[in-house]
Design a protein around this motif. Structure first.
Motif, PDB file in Angstrom:
ATOM      1  N   LEU A 148      12.143 -13.310   7.666  1.00  0.00           N
ATOM      2  CA  LEU A 148      12.643 -12.709   6.427  1.00  0.00           C
ATOM      3  C   LEU A 148      12.368 -11.213   6.327  1.00  0.00           C
ATOM      4  CD1 LEU A 148      11.580 -15.506   3.913  1.00  0.00           C
ATOM      5  CD2 LEU A 148      13.770 -15.205   5.073  1.00  0.00           C
ATOM      6  N   GLY A 149      11.646 -10.671   7.281  1.00  0.00           N
ATOM      7  CA  GLY A 149      11.354  -9.242   7.242  1.00  0.00           C
ATOM      8  C   GLY A 149      10.620  -8.858   5.970  1.00  0.00           C
ATOM      9  N   THR A 150      10.995  -7.703   5.424  1.00  0.00           N
ATOM     10  CA  THR A 150      10.318  -7.219   4.228  1.00  0.00           C
ATOM     11  C   THR A 150      10.644  -8.043   2.990  1.00  0.00           C
ATOM     12  OG1 THR A 150      12.111  -5.627   3.843  1.00  0.00           O
ATOM     13  CG2 THR A 150      10.185  -4.866   5.092  1.00  0.00           C
ATOM     14  N   ALA A 151      11.624  -8.955   3.104  1.00  0.00           N
ATOM     15  CA  ALA A 151      11.967  -9.798   1.953  1.00  0.00           C
ATOM     16  C   ALA A 151      10.999 -10.956   1.758  1.00  0.00           C
ATOM     17  CB  ALA A 151      13.385 -10.345   2.106  1.00  0.00           C
ATOM     18  N   ALA A 152      10.142 -11.246   2.733  1.00  0.00           N
ATOM     19  CA  ALA A 152       9.272 -12.425   2.641  1.00  0.00           C
ATOM     20  C   ALA A 152       8.372 -12.363   1.419  1.00  0.00           C
ATOM     21  CB  ALA A 152       8.433 -12.559   3.906  1.00  0.00           C
TER      22      ALA A 152
ATOM     23  N   THR B  67       0.204 -10.852   8.269  1.00  0.00           N
ATOM     24  CA  THR B  67       1.095  -9.739   7.979  1.00  0.00           C
ATOM     25  C   THR B  67       0.424  -8.446   8.417  1.00  0.00           C
ATOM     26  OG1 THR B  67       0.216  -9.571   5.713  1.00  0.00           O
ATOM     27  CG2 THR B  67       2.175 -10.921   6.036  1.00  0.00           C
ATOM     28  N   LEU B  68       1.101  -7.729   9.288  1.00  0.00           N
ATOM     29  CA  LEU B  68       0.567  -6.498   9.855  1.00  0.00           C
ATOM     30  C   LEU B  68       1.344  -5.330   9.277  1.00  0.00           C
ATOM     31  CD1 LEU B  68       0.410  -7.617  13.605  1.00  0.00           C
ATOM     32  CD2 LEU B  68      -1.249  -8.053  11.775  1.00  0.00           C
ATOM     33  N   GLY B  69       0.703  -4.562   8.422  1.00  0.00           N
ATOM     34  CA  GLY B  69       1.345  -3.407   7.809  1.00  0.00           C
ATOM     35  C   GLY B  69       0.332  -2.306   7.640  1.00  0.00           C
ATOM     36  N   THR B  70       0.215  -1.748   6.432  1.00  0.00           N
ATOM     37  CA  THR B  70      -0.844  -0.792   6.144  1.00  0.00           C
ATOM     38  C   THR B  70      -2.190  -1.449   6.396  1.00  0.00           C
ATOM     39  OG1 THR B  70       0.545   0.199   4.430  1.00  0.00           O
ATOM     40  CG2 THR B  70      -1.806   0.722   4.373  1.00  0.00           C
TER      41      THR B  70
ATOM     42  N   GLU C 220      13.525  -0.469  -3.931  1.00  0.00           N
ATOM     43  CA  GLU C 220      12.278  -0.047  -3.295  1.00  0.00           C
ATOM     44  C   GLU C 220      11.851   1.303  -3.854  1.00  0.00           C
ATOM     45  OE1 GLU C 220      11.021   1.545   1.132  1.00  0.00           O
ATOM     46  OE2 GLU C 220      12.200  -0.316   1.010  1.00  0.00           O
ATOM     47  N   THR C 221      10.571   1.425  -4.193  1.00  0.00           N
ATOM     48  CA  THR C 221      10.017   2.688  -4.676  1.00  0.00           C
ATOM     49  C   THR C 221       8.667   2.918  -4.005  1.00  0.00           C
ATOM     50  OG1 THR C 221       8.974   1.578  -6.571  1.00  0.00           O
ATOM     51  CG2 THR C 221      11.157   2.549  -6.929  1.00  0.00           C
ATOM     52  N   PRO C 222       8.225   4.178  -3.889  1.00  0.00           N
ATOM     53  CA  PRO C 222       6.893   4.449  -3.339  1.00  0.00           C
ATOM     54  C   PRO C 222       5.802   3.917  -4.269  1.00  0.00           C
ATOM     55  CG  PRO C 222       8.261   6.436  -3.391  1.00  0.00           C
ATOM     56  CD  PRO C 222       8.971   5.416  -4.206  1.00  0.00           C
ATOM     57  N   THR C 223       4.707   3.470  -3.696  1.00  0.00           N
ATOM     58  CA  THR C 223       3.582   2.992  -4.498  1.00  0.00           C
ATOM     59  C   THR C 223       2.794   4.174  -5.045  1.00  0.00           C
ATOM     60  OG1 THR C 223       3.369   1.026  -3.100  1.00  0.00           O
ATOM     61  CG2 THR C 223       1.485   1.592  -4.493  1.00  0.00           C
TER      62      THR C 223
ATOM     63  N   GLY D  62       0.794  -1.214   0.000  1.00  0.00           N
ATOM     64  CA  GLY D  62       0.000   0.000   0.000  1.00  0.00           C
ATOM     65  C   GLY D  62       0.826   1.264   0.000  1.00  0.00           C
ATOM     66  N   THR D  63       2.076   1.184   0.482  1.00  0.00           N
ATOM     67  CA  THR D  63       2.932   2.366   0.537  1.00  0.00           C
ATOM     68  C   THR D  63       4.220   2.233  -0.264  1.00  0.00           C
ATOM     69  OG1 THR D  63       3.945   1.566   2.591  1.00  0.00           O
ATOM     70  CG2 THR D  63       2.058   3.042   2.803  1.00  0.00           C
ATOM     71  N   LYS D  64       4.670   0.991  -0.524  1.00  0.00           N
ATOM     72  CA  LYS D  64       5.919   0.831  -1.261  1.00  0.00           C
ATOM     73  C   LYS D  64       5.885  -0.421  -2.133  1.00  0.00           C
ATOM     74  CE  LYS D  64       8.374  -1.448   2.571  1.00  0.00           C
ATOM     75  NZ  LYS D  64       7.267  -1.411   3.542  1.00  0.00           N
ATOM     76  N   ILE D  65       6.730  -0.412  -3.167  1.00  0.00           N
ATOM     77  CA  ILE D  65       6.907  -1.554  -4.050  1.00  0.00           C
ATOM     78  C   ILE D  65       8.330  -2.062  -3.871  1.00  0.00           C
ATOM     79  CG2 ILE D  65       6.882  -2.388  -6.430  1.00  0.00           C
ATOM     80  CD1 ILE D  65       5.107   0.037  -7.124  1.00  0.00           C
TER      81      ILE D  65
END
Length: 299
Positions: free
Chosen positions: A279-283, A131-134, A32-35, A13-16
């Motif tokens: 794996l953090g954000t790599a999962a 997964t808990l994020g946006t 990484e780029t903003p969505t 929702g916030t990044k790609i």
């Protein structure tokens, strides 16, 4: 030696997050780029640019983890809550754009696949991941196989007529509205002022602020209610918690387990293990890469 590679794309929702992924789950050239969320066209243009940046002769397929409801039979995105993507044959569009096979999966399913293959779940045969994020996504592995359908765990109702869900969802009392970084930011601003956010809430709790800790404890208890229902449904060996807001896990875990054990039927609640995603954000990125490799075999 097989040196073929795929490009995995974890659309959030916030990044790609985009990267070149090997068959063993290793990631190369991550970026990484903003969505772009102004429109569907802007979002697709951003995805095209991110993929094109990494394309080379070794890339044999693309895999996308998308925070959306997908029809795997047709390759269509049926709808999304937190991004402007709906009513599009996404898989065909990307195949025609890049002339390689394309696999698609819900983003939380992809993260679950990554953790099962290379992370916290690599030694089990059944697991549930949240997964808990946006937002709040989820996935489940049963008998060693990823469930490839909808697993919209964040939209379980945990409180009838509760607070409104977020994004385009019209529901109320959904788990997502109570346990995400978005929810934490709202609660932080109510308690500490308009400049506060989820990061500050966690930092204050780390520093011993009692109000911040009470807020996070309440979020953990709501999370535990949702996990209790999932344990009753799937009887997993392991529950994995990932996503950006999993940074608050030290404050969420104990109240979540307490409520889960109360709500889950015996003996499942007492034997299921909790684990923080490894794996953090790599999962999601690794999982999207595995989905790409699956697409080569029609999976």
């Amino acid at each position: 030696m097989d040196d073929s590679r795929v490009i995995g794309v974890d659309l959030g929702g916030t990044k790609i997050l985009t990267g070149i992924v090997g068959r063993d789950g290793t990631v190369e050239h991550r970026r990484e780029t903003p969505t772009p969320t102004a429109s569907q066209d802007a979002l697709l243009e951003g995805l095209d640019g991110d993929v094109q940046e990494l394309m080379d002769d070794r890339v044999v397929a693309l895999g996308f983890g998308i925070p959306s409801r997908l029809d795997q039979t047709t390759g269509r995105v049926e709808g999304s809550v937190n991004i402007p993507l709906e009513g599009l044959d996404f898989r065909t569009r990307m195949q025609e754009r890049f002339s390689v096979p394309v696999g698609i999966e819900n983003d939380a399913n992809a993260a679950t696949y990554g953790e099962f293959h290379s992370g916290a779940g690599r030694d089990v045969q059944s697991m549930v991941m949240l997964t808990l994020g946006t937002g709040c996504g989820g996935g489940v592995v049963l008998d060693g196989k990823l469930y490839r359908g909808w697993a919209e765990f964040g939209h379980m109702v945990i409180e009838y007529d509760g607070i409104p869900c977020q994004g385009s969802c019209t529901g109320r009392g959904h788990l997502e509205a109570y346990v995400t970084g978005t929810a934490a930011t709202k609660l932080a601003r109510e308690a500490f002022g308009p400049a506060a956010d989820a990061h500050r809430l966690i930092r204050l709790a780390d520093e011993g602020d009692s109000e911040a800790r009470v807020i996070l404890e309440g979020m953990g208890r709501r999370l535990g209610a949702g996990i209790g229902s999932l344990v009753n449904l799937f009887d997993p060996e392991l529950v994995v918690i990932g996503g950006g807001f999993a940074a608050a896990w030290d404050f969420l875990a104990e109240p979540a387990r307490e409520v889960m054990e109360r709500e889950a039927l015996a003996p499942a609640g007492g034997r299921v293990r909790f684990a923080h995603a490894e794996l953090g954000t790599a999962a999601g990125l690794i999982g999207a890469g595995l989905v790409a490799f699956d697409s080569l075999h029609g999976a």
